[in-house]
Enzyme design. Structure first.
Site, PDB file in Angstrom:
ATOM      1  N   ARG A  86      36.441  31.081  44.354  1.00 16.77           N
ATOM      2  CA  ARG A  86      36.188  30.106  43.883  1.00 16.77           C
ATOM      3  C   ARG A  86      36.808  29.169  44.422  1.00 16.77           C
ATOM      4  O   ARG A  86      37.489  28.284  43.882  1.00 16.77           O
ATOM      5  CB  ARG A  86      34.366  29.650  43.890  1.00 16.77           C
ATOM      6  CG  ARG A  86      33.513  30.533  43.958  1.00 16.77           C
ATOM      7  CD  ARG A  86      33.292  29.769  45.326  1.00 16.77           C
ATOM      8  NE  ARG A  86      33.633  28.449  45.596  1.00 16.77           N
ATOM      9  CZ  ARG A  86      32.803  27.631  46.907  1.00 16.77           C
ATOM     10  NH1 ARG A  86      33.969  27.893  46.990  1.00 16.77           N
ATOM     11  NH2 ARG A  86      32.966  26.358  46.079  1.00 16.77           N
ATOM     12  N   ASP A 126      45.708  37.879  47.418  1.00 19.48           N
ATOM     13  CA  ASP A 126      44.019  39.051  47.454  1.00 19.48           C
ATOM     14  C   ASP A 126      44.132  39.884  47.827  1.00 19.48           C
ATOM     15  O   ASP A 126      44.576  40.149  49.222  1.00 19.48           O
ATOM     16  CB  ASP A 126      43.233  38.176  47.390  1.00 19.48           C
ATOM     17  CG  ASP A 126      42.089  38.441  47.174  1.00 19.48           C
ATOM     18  OD1 ASP A 126      41.777  39.436  47.221  1.00 19.48           O
ATOM     19  OD2 ASP A 126      41.354  37.100  46.563  1.00 19.48           O
ATOM     20  N   ARG A 143      47.534  44.846  44.873  1.00 24.18           N
ATOM     21  CA  ARG A 143      46.725  45.105  43.712  1.00 24.18           C
ATOM     22  C   ARG A 143      46.103  45.095  42.771  1.00 24.18           C
ATOM     23  O   ARG A 143      46.061  44.447  41.674  1.00 24.18           O
ATOM     24  CB  ARG A 143      45.231  46.802  44.181  1.00 24.18           C
ATOM     25  CG  ARG A 143      45.283  46.889  45.083  1.00 24.18           C
ATOM     26  CD  ARG A 143      44.312  48.338  45.239  1.00 24.18           C
ATOM     27  NE  ARG A 143      42.862  48.253  46.376  1.00 24.18           N
ATOM     28  CZ  ARG A 143      41.482  47.956  46.203  1.00 24.18           C
ATOM     29  NH1 ARG A 143      41.491  47.279  45.040  1.00 24.18           N
ATOM     30  NH2 ARG A 143      41.393  48.261  47.185  1.00 24.18           N
ATOM     31  N   SER A 201      37.630  27.786  29.223  1.00 25.23           N
ATOM     32  CA  SER A 201      36.511  28.140  30.635  1.00 25.23           C
ATOM     33  C   SER A 201      36.126  26.244  30.978  1.00 25.23           C
ATOM     34  O   SER A 201      36.575  25.577  30.636  1.00 25.23           O
ATOM     35  CB  SER A 201      34.764  28.351  29.737  1.00 25.23           C
ATOM     36  OG  SER A 201      34.970  27.408  29.414  1.00 25.23           O
ATOM     37  N   CYS A 202      35.051  26.426  32.469  1.00 19.92           N
ATOM     38  CA  CYS A 202      34.855  25.309  32.577  1.00 19.92           C
ATOM     39  C   CYS A 202      34.261  24.579  31.368  1.00 19.92           C
ATOM     40  O   CYS A 202      33.462  23.193  31.139  1.00 19.92           O
ATOM     41  CB  CYS A 202      34.174  25.292  34.345  1.00 19.92           C
ATOM     42  SG  CYS A 202      33.093  25.927  34.177  1.00 19.92           S
ATOM     43  N   THR A 203      33.335  24.994  30.910  1.00 18.82           N
ATOM     44  CA  THR A 203      32.386  24.094  29.728  1.00 18.82           C
ATOM     45  C   THR A 203      33.109  23.914  29.136  1.00 18.82           C
ATOM     46  O   THR A 203      32.861  22.428  28.039  1.00 18.82           O
ATOM     47  CB  THR A 203      31.120  25.393  29.575  1.00 18.82           C
ATOM     48  OG1 THR A 203      31.199  25.879  30.943  1.00 18.82           O
ATOM     49  CG2 THR A 203      30.040  25.269  28.505  1.00 18.82           C
ATOM     50  N   THR A 237      26.852  32.570  26.349  1.00 19.33           N
ATOM     51  CA  THR A 237      28.240  32.148  26.329  1.00 19.33           C
ATOM     52  C   THR A 237      29.189  31.149  25.491  1.00 19.33           C
ATOM     53  O   THR A 237      28.473  31.597  24.389  1.00 19.33           O
ATOM     54  CB  THR A 237      28.304  30.235  27.610  1.00 19.33           C
ATOM     55  OG1 THR A 237      29.623  29.950  27.759  1.00 19.33           O
ATOM     56  CG2 THR A 237      27.352  29.509  26.344  1.00 19.33           C
ATOM     57  N   GLY A 238      30.413  31.872  25.314  1.00 21.50           N
ATOM     58  CA  GLY A 238      31.331  31.761  24.235  1.00 21.50           C
ATOM     59  C   GLY A 238      32.112  29.995  24.409  1.00 21.50           C
ATOM     60  O   GLY A 238      33.030  29.764  23.497  1.00 21.50           O
ATOM     61  N   ARG A 297      21.570  29.350  33.459  1.00 21.73           N
ATOM     62  CA  ARG A 297      21.854  29.271  35.093  1.00 21.73           C
ATOM     63  C   ARG A 297      20.383  29.015  35.548  1.00 21.73           C
ATOM     64  O   ARG A 297      19.971  29.714  35.725  1.00 21.73           O
ATOM     65  CB  ARG A 297      22.710  30.613  35.432  1.00 21.73           C
ATOM     66  CG  ARG A 297      23.216  31.375  34.514  1.00 21.73           C
ATOM     67  CD  ARG A 297      24.656  30.736  35.263  1.00 21.73           C
ATOM     68  NE  ARG A 297      26.265  31.259  34.065  1.00 21.73           N
ATOM     69  CZ  ARG A 297      26.784  32.023  34.953  1.00 21.73           C
ATOM     70  NH1 ARG A 297      26.770  32.148  36.631  1.00 21.73           N
ATOM     71  NH2 ARG A 297      27.876  32.231  34.358  1.00 21.73           N
TER      72      ARG A 297
END
EC number: 1.2.1.12
Length: 340
Positions: free
Chosen positions: A16, A38, A85, A156-158, A216-217, A239
């Site tokens: 994503r 990937d 990998r 993170s996004c948060t 969540t951290g 969530r």
């Protein structure tokens, strides 16, 4: 910076965030995407996943097609495709990738991420929190970046949503302590139907059918990017069954008394000033889907918040946890390159 005058980047992990970082990069004039890696998907599958997105819609900027197994064409632009990998095996140097976005979610500590340097990359930006790499949140502490740092985290996004808001409140009024709840959309690690989850049994329950409490951290991480708030914030997560866009509920005790109107005015002022493009402000009657594709890290919802008194307040801020965050990954790279 490459001979074209653009910053050349590679992306490891085309999930994503990897795909959306690519979309952001391909819409900018100062960034050149030169390679993706990937090992788990074919070039044809990678192309389809990039072109068609259930949340953000079909890619229409230019035609995307497979030239061969190791090359994608975005219009006339060639992008190398690798299937390694191990990070140290990816030949970033051969394609001139100076900055690598590490978005697998696997190589999140400094030593693992540093393996990209063996392949010729100069810098690595981890698109996740890291236990030991320095974390930067654009609009909050990116000015502390020094050019000798080779491995960094975009947090993170948060944390990207919470930190700008917390910074404004602490700078203007002082935060004694606070609790955060993020109501967070589904992510790829969740299950479509009930299944085993070794560390988090609740997290193994069906994502589309449940509200799932989680840890969540993100709030504690604010203390890393804003040391003045270290130990003053913590939080948790719910969530929920939405595909994208999340919302932070920050409840804080203030040092200085302030009416809710004064708090709104301070946030609005910062959103139009130093934090423009990072922190937003709205008085509209909005819901989550109104923020799909919003590139800002944090959009304060003036009507959703509430004050108990002049020292205790609940603040609400939205964020597109995919697009906003991916936009900051690129912004951080541009900032890093400007200080090289």
């Amino acid at each position: 910076m490459g001979s074209t005058g653009k910053i050349k980047i590679g992306i490891n992990g085309f999930g994503r965030i990897g795909r959306l970082v690519a979309r952001v990069a391909l819409q900018r004039d100062d960034i050149e995407l030169v390679a993706v890696n990937d090992p788990f998907i074919s070039t044809e599958s990678l192309t389809s996943l990039f072109k068609y997105d259930s949340v953000h819609g079909q890619w229409k900027k230019h035609e995307v097609k497979v030239k061969d197994e190791k090359t994608l064409l975005f219009g006339e632009k060639h992008v190398a495709v690798f299937g390694c990998r191990n990070p140290e095996e990816i030949p970033w140097g051969e394609v001139g990738a100076e900055y690598v976005v590490e978005s697998t979610g696997v190589f999140t500590d400094k030593d693992k991420a540093a393996a990209h340097l063996k392949g010729g990359a100069k810098k690595v930006v981890i698109s996740a929190p890291s236990k030991d790499a320095p974390m930067f949140v654009v609009g909050v502490n990116e000015h502390e970046y020094k050019s000798d740092l080779t491995i960094v985290s975009n947090a993170s996004c948060t944390t990207n949503c919470l930190a700008p808001l917390a910074k404004v409140i602490n700078d203007r009024f002082g935060i004694v302590e606070g609790l955060m709840t993020t109501v967070h959309s589904i992510t790829a690690t969740q299950k479509t139907v009930d299944g085993p989850s070794n560390k988090d049994w609740r997290g193994g329950r069906a994502a589309g059918f449940n509200i799932i409490p989680s840890s969540t951290g993100a709030a504690k991480a604010v203390g890393k990017v804003l040391p003045v708030l270290n130990g003053k914030l913590t939080g948790m997560c719910f969530r929920v069954p939405t595909q994208d866009v999340s919302v932070v509920d920050l409840t804080v005790k203030l040092e200085k008394s302030a009416t809710y109107g004064e708090i709104k005015a301070a946030i609005k002022e910062e959103s139009e000033g130093k934090l423009k493009g990072i922190l937003g402000y709205t008085e509209d009657d909005v819901v989550s889907t109104d923020f799909i594709g919003d590139s800002r890290s944090s959009i304060f919802d003036a009507k959703a918040g509430i004050a108990l008194n002049d020292n205790f307040v609940k603040l609400v801020s939205w964020y597109d946890n995919e697009w906003g965050y991916s936009s900051r990954v690129i912004d951080l790279i541009v900032h890093m390159d400007s200080t090289a």
